[in-house]
Write a protein that holds these residues in place. Sequence first.
Motif, PDB file in Angstrom:
ATOM      1  N   PRO A 148      52.014  59.455  50.228  1.00 21.69           N
ATOM      2  CA  PRO A 148      52.719  58.213  50.477  1.00 21.69           C
ATOM      3  C   PRO A 148      53.962  58.654  51.206  1.00 21.69           C
ATOM      4  O   PRO A 148      54.481  59.767  51.279  1.00 21.69           O
ATOM      5  CB  PRO A 148      52.881  58.003  48.861  1.00 21.69           C
ATOM      6  CG  PRO A 148      52.902  59.526  48.123  1.00 21.69           C
ATOM      7  CD  PRO A 148      51.849  60.045  48.831  1.00 21.69           C
ATOM      8  N   LEU A 149      54.599  57.502  51.683  1.00 21.22           N
ATOM      9  CA  LEU A 149      55.797  57.482  52.415  1.00 21.22           C
ATOM     10  C   LEU A 149      56.991  58.320  51.680  1.00 21.22           C
ATOM     11  O   LEU A 149      57.745  59.132  52.539  1.00 21.22           O
ATOM     12  CB  LEU A 149      56.302  56.286  53.047  1.00 21.22           C
ATOM     13  CG  LEU A 149      57.560  56.231  53.870  1.00 21.22           C
ATOM     14  CD1 LEU A 149      57.382  56.895  55.244  1.00 21.22           C
ATOM     15  CD2 LEU A 149      57.855  54.411  54.101  1.00 21.22           C
ATOM     16  N   ALA A 150      57.199  57.920  50.410  1.00 18.82           N
ATOM     17  CA  ALA A 150      58.409  58.390  49.581  1.00 18.82           C
ATOM     18  C   ALA A 150      58.280  60.180  49.877  1.00 18.82           C
ATOM     19  O   ALA A 150      59.040  60.819  49.908  1.00 18.82           O
ATOM     20  CB  ALA A 150      58.572  58.197  48.506  1.00 18.82           C
ATOM     21  N   ASP A 151      56.979  60.699  49.424  1.00 25.24           N
ATOM     22  CA  ASP A 151      56.821  61.937  49.712  1.00 25.24           C
ATOM     23  C   ASP A 151      57.095  62.776  50.756  1.00 25.24           C
ATOM     24  O   ASP A 151      57.481  63.893  51.184  1.00 25.24           O
ATOM     25  CB  ASP A 151      55.258  62.410  48.922  1.00 25.24           C
ATOM     26  CG  ASP A 151      55.319  62.256  47.523  1.00 25.24           C
ATOM     27  OD1 ASP A 151      56.453  62.130  47.058  1.00 25.24           O
ATOM     28  OD2 ASP A 151      54.199  62.322  46.915  1.00 25.24           O
ATOM     29  N   ARG A 152      56.498  62.065  51.938  1.00 22.95           N
ATOM     30  CA  ARG A 152      56.736  62.379  53.313  1.00 22.95           C
ATOM     31  C   ARG A 152      58.173  62.405  53.605  1.00 22.95           C
ATOM     32  O   ARG A 152      58.598  63.504  54.157  1.00 22.95           O
ATOM     33  CB  ARG A 152      56.060  61.808  54.393  1.00 22.95           C
ATOM     34  CG  ARG A 152      54.407  61.606  54.158  1.00 22.95           C
ATOM     35  CD  ARG A 152      53.727  61.118  55.430  1.00 22.95           C
ATOM     36  NE  ARG A 152      54.197  60.030  56.053  1.00 22.95           N
ATOM     37  CZ  ARG A 152      53.610  58.921  55.659  1.00 22.95           C
ATOM     38  NH1 ARG A 152      52.655  58.593  54.822  1.00 22.95           N
ATOM     39  NH2 ARG A 152      54.041  57.849  56.254  1.00 22.95           N
ATOM     40  N   GLN A 153      59.070  61.513  53.208  1.00 21.78           N
ATOM     41  CA  GLN A 153      60.420  61.760  53.602  1.00 21.78           C
ATOM     42  C   GLN A 153      61.100  62.753  52.737  1.00 21.78           C
ATOM     43  O   GLN A 153      61.959  63.416  53.307  1.00 21.78           O
ATOM     44  CB  GLN A 153      61.366  60.252  53.106  1.00 21.78           C
ATOM     45  CG  GLN A 153      60.546  59.195  54.167  1.00 21.78           C
ATOM     46  CD  GLN A 153      61.122  58.009  53.545  1.00 21.78           C
ATOM     47  OE1 GLN A 153      61.316  57.616  52.449  1.00 21.78           O
ATOM     48  NE2 GLN A 153      61.229  56.889  54.376  1.00 21.78           N
TER      49      GLN A 153
END
Length: 293
Positions: A156-161
């Motif tokens: 998910p985007l949050a983990d990638r960030q």
Amino acid sequence: MAAPLCAQSVKAGIDAWQRADYPAAIAIWRPLAEGGDADAQFNLGQAYRLGRGVPLDLAAAKIWFERAARSGHLDAETTLGLLVFQNGDRAEGLKWLKQAADQGEPRALLVIGTALFNGDGVAQDRVLGYAYVSRSAAQGLAPAQDTLAQLDQLMPLADRQKGIALARSIPSGSPVAATAKRVRTAQAKPNISKPATAKPSVTKPAPPAAARPAPIADASGGWRIQLGAFSQRATAEALYQRLSGKPVLAGRGPYYVAAGSITRLQVGPFASKAAAASACVAVGGACFPVPGK
């Protein structure tokens, strides 16, 4: 008159290597390596790994790589880690690769990152794994860029960030300047294979040839080689199509092994673990032996 071999420099050995005078290069490097010169030890290990000027002997290559690695030689740490990891000793391989990754070596960053992502030999930490892979990709390592694209589809985007933020604390780039004292070969091309494992490079003898494995007698047995793990089966199929023309894979077929949302590409069969490991040397990339199901 020519200087005595023991008095010649590592660079003189490189010059001989680049003329394809491999026995002369070995004769120059061996006394230097025995005297503790880490570059000469690394180059001698590469010669044994490639079978140039000496018989192909991965056990001897490992000995010389380890001697250089214990002196803090970055390329030796990476190549030793990849060689040992590929041959099945993942704990030992990851130990050396972690040392190299801590110094920003891109191949080591990729392998450690994918190991963290998959929990392969280390405690699983997908965010930290993403950070390592992204740091490797930022240095232009093509397999790392491919792996990062795979992870972008899985996380998910949050983990990638969070991973990108962590990556800022991870070293980038080798602190060792380019040197004419090391033999250069082709760059390793690790794939993301539960996780991406990679193939050793050389400090780097000039020609980019891979080591030639012993002939494999027939396409039977209980072992396979694993070449990658992908979020889409089509990607695994495409990789097999690119590699299927290699002579060492003749007569062997692909196995697409499902593991949750991941498809692992395996090829076989091979008669023994040693035969599979030998094939990995010829294929290159993120390859390691696995038992057939």
